[in-house]
Design an enzyme around this catalytic site. Sequence first.
Site: not given
Lengths: 380, 380
Positions: A82-83, A142, A175, A205, A281, A288
Amino acid sequence: MQGTCSCSGSIASLRGYQLQQRCRGSRVVTRRQCLRVQAAKTADGPSLAIVGVTGAVGQEFLRVLKERDFPYSNLKLLASARSAGRTVEWDGGSYTIEELTEQSFGDVDIALFSAGGSISKKFAPIASDAGCTVVDNSSAFRMSEGVPLVIPEVNPDALKGVSAGKGGIVANPNCSTIIALMAVTPLHRLAGVKRMVVSTYQAASGAGQAAMDELELQTREALDGKPITQNIFPFQYAFNLFSHNSPMTGNGYNEEEMKMVKETHKIWGEPDIAITATCIRVPIMRAHAESINLEFERDVSEEEALEALSKAAGVSIINDRAANRFPTPLDASNQDDVYVGRVRRDISRPDSRGLDLFVCGDQIKKGAALNAVQIAELLL
Amino acid sequence: MQGTCSCSGSIASLRGYQLQQRCRGSRVVTRRQCLRVQAAKTADGPSLAIVGVTGAVGQEFLRVLKERDFPYSNLKLLASARSAGRTVEWDGGSYTIEELTEQSFGDVDIALFSAGGSISKKFAPIASDAGCTVVDNSSAFRMSEGVPLVIPEVNPDALKGVSAGKGGIVANPNCSTIIALMAVTPLHRLAGVKRMVVSTYQAASGAGQAAMDELELQTREALDGKPITQNIFPFQYAFNLFSHNSPMTGNGYNEEEMKMVKETHKIWGEPDIAITATCIRVPIMRAHAESINLEFERDVSEEEALEALSKAAGVSIINDRAANRFPTPLDASNQDDVYVGRVRRDISRPDSRGLDLFVCGDQIKKGAALNAVQIAELLL
C-alpha cells in the site's frame, strides 16, 4: 554539543567504526553513553533497512538515525504494498519506499523492524537467513530462547557474538519495560531489587499513530460537545483512562503487564524477582509514566539511590521537593533520557528496605526507536 | 427506580425521619444502602446551611441533597461577601446567597462546609458553639482528636452521640481516601489488610472548578497550537500529568499521600496498617482512579474478594476480563458508587496473600458532596 565532553578519549574505535563523544551540558554521563557513531552516509557503513517505515516508530527510526549520525552505506525503506512507491526525503537524499518481500534483505546488514508481530514473525527469520541482522521492535521473539533482549545501558553483554551482516535477531524490549528498567537497574545494582510493584500511565503512541490521532480527534469532539469517534479503542479516550488494551491472559494480568514481568526476568537474568504491574492507558501523547515501589535486599537511603541514578547513563533526575517539581511526560517527550523523581523511602516498610519513585520516558524514542538504534550501534 | 428493591422493609424509620428504599436495578445492595431519606422540604426537617455554595463541591451539595430528597425545613446558602446577593434556584425555590459571618449559624441544625481549610478552621467551631452540627469537607479537623472522620459505609459507628442541632464537627475524609477505602474496606473485613501500595490517577476537580476550567482551556490551546495559560498549576496540564500539587512533607511524601495514610489509620482505627501512596494528577475532569496493591493477613481468592465486593454498599463491579472491560473515570463520573475491577491475585506473592485492583470514583460526589450528605443523613 560535540567535543564538549569532559571524559577521556574523544575518538575511539569500536568494531571498526569511528566513534566520538557526545555529552549533554553538565549532566553526569558515563563513558559508554559518550560513545557515538560519527559519520552518516559512508562507503564503509552498513547497509540499513527499515521495515514499517510509515508507522510512528518507523518515522522515529529515521529521526534517531539522523540525530545520532548513524553510519550507513545504503538505506532501504520497506513497507506494505500500500505504501510502496511513496517518496521519503531524508538526510539530503530521496528514498522510494519499496514493498517488503522475501527478497528484500539479500544486500542488507542491519534491518530495524517495527511493523507488528506478524510481519516480524514471517520476515525476520528470512532476513536473518539472508545474513541481515535484525533488530526487532515487536514482541514476536522477545522471549525466544537464544534471542538477545537488550537495553544497551542495562545488558549490552547479551549482544556478545552478534554483529551486523552476520544474521541473527535481537529483540527490543517492550516500552514500559525499557522505561522502568532504565530507572530501576541502577538501584538493582546498588542494593538488589527483591520485589517491584508498578502502576503505569501509558501514552497513546504505544498503540500507534492512529491512536494518537484518535486521542486528538476525540478531544476536539469532546470539547465541542460532539459524538466521540471510536475506531481504535472501544471506549472514549479523551479525558478518560482505561486498563491497557492488550489481551488478557489467564491469570487476570494483561499481556502488557506480563511483558514487564517476563522481560525483566530475562533482561536481568533473574527469574525470581517478584513483580506485579497494573498497566493503564492515559490521555497523553507520547511519553509513559510509571509509579514504582521497590523492595530491596538491604536498606537503601534516598541519598545512595540518587547518587546511583545520577551516575546512570540515559537517566536524568528531576527531584526538586521544595518546588514540587518532578518528572512529567512532557519533560520526557522527544528526549533520549528517562527522567526519575519522587525518590523517597517507602514509609510502609519499617526496615528501610523500600523506595518509591516516579519515572517518565518517551515511548517512541527510548521506549522503541532510540533503544533499537542503540542496539544497532552495538552491532557495528 | 424506587420500589424495585428486593430487600425487606420498604419504609423504615431512622432517627425520627421517614426513609424508603432505593435500589439500582439488579445490583446487589445491602440493607444500609437501601435506606434513604424520603421527603424534601418539610416542617420537621432540619434547618440546613451550605458554606461555600459557589464552589464545585458546594454546587454538588445542592444536586445531591435534591437527588436524595434530603429533608429540610430551611436552607441557608453562605459564601464570601463577593458572592453574597446572588440568587440560586433550587428545589422550586429561590435562594439569595448570604455572606458567611459569625452570626450565620444560630438557627441552623446542620451545616455542610466546603470553602477551604481556613474558613472551616474559623467558622466550624463558631457554628458548633451555636448548636449547629458541622459536616466539614476540608482537611482542617480530620485528624483532630474527638472529631469523627466518617465514610458512612465504612465506620458509621464513629458518629455515635453526634446528631443534628446539637453542635459538633464531623470531618469528611479526603477524596482519594474515601474512594480507596470504599473498595478496600470490604476486603479488609474479609482477610485483614496488612499493607497497601496505592498509585492514584486524580482528576482536575480535586483542585476545584478553576482547575477544571484551566484543563479545558489549556486543552483547546494545545490543540490549536497556542501558548498555554497557566494560572492554577505551574506547568502544562493538557495532555500531561504531574505529581500531586499538595505541599511536600518532610519525608518526601506530599500531603495528599500522607492524608491517605493517616486518614486510613483513623477511619479503620488501626494505626499499624502499612501504607504507601504516590498521588498523581491526570488530565481527567471529575473522577479519580487508583491502582491498589494489597497484602493480607491470610490468602484470599479472587472469588472471595469479588463476592465481598459484590455485597458492599456503594460499590459496583466492572470486571469483564473477556471483553477487557474495567472501570474508567467516565464510568464513575456523576455516579454515586465506587467502581472496582482488575481484581486479581498478585503474582509477585507466592503465598497468595496479595490482590491487585483498580478503582474509580467520582471525586466531587462520593469523594466529597455525596459522602458529606450521607453523613448528614446519619445525623438525623
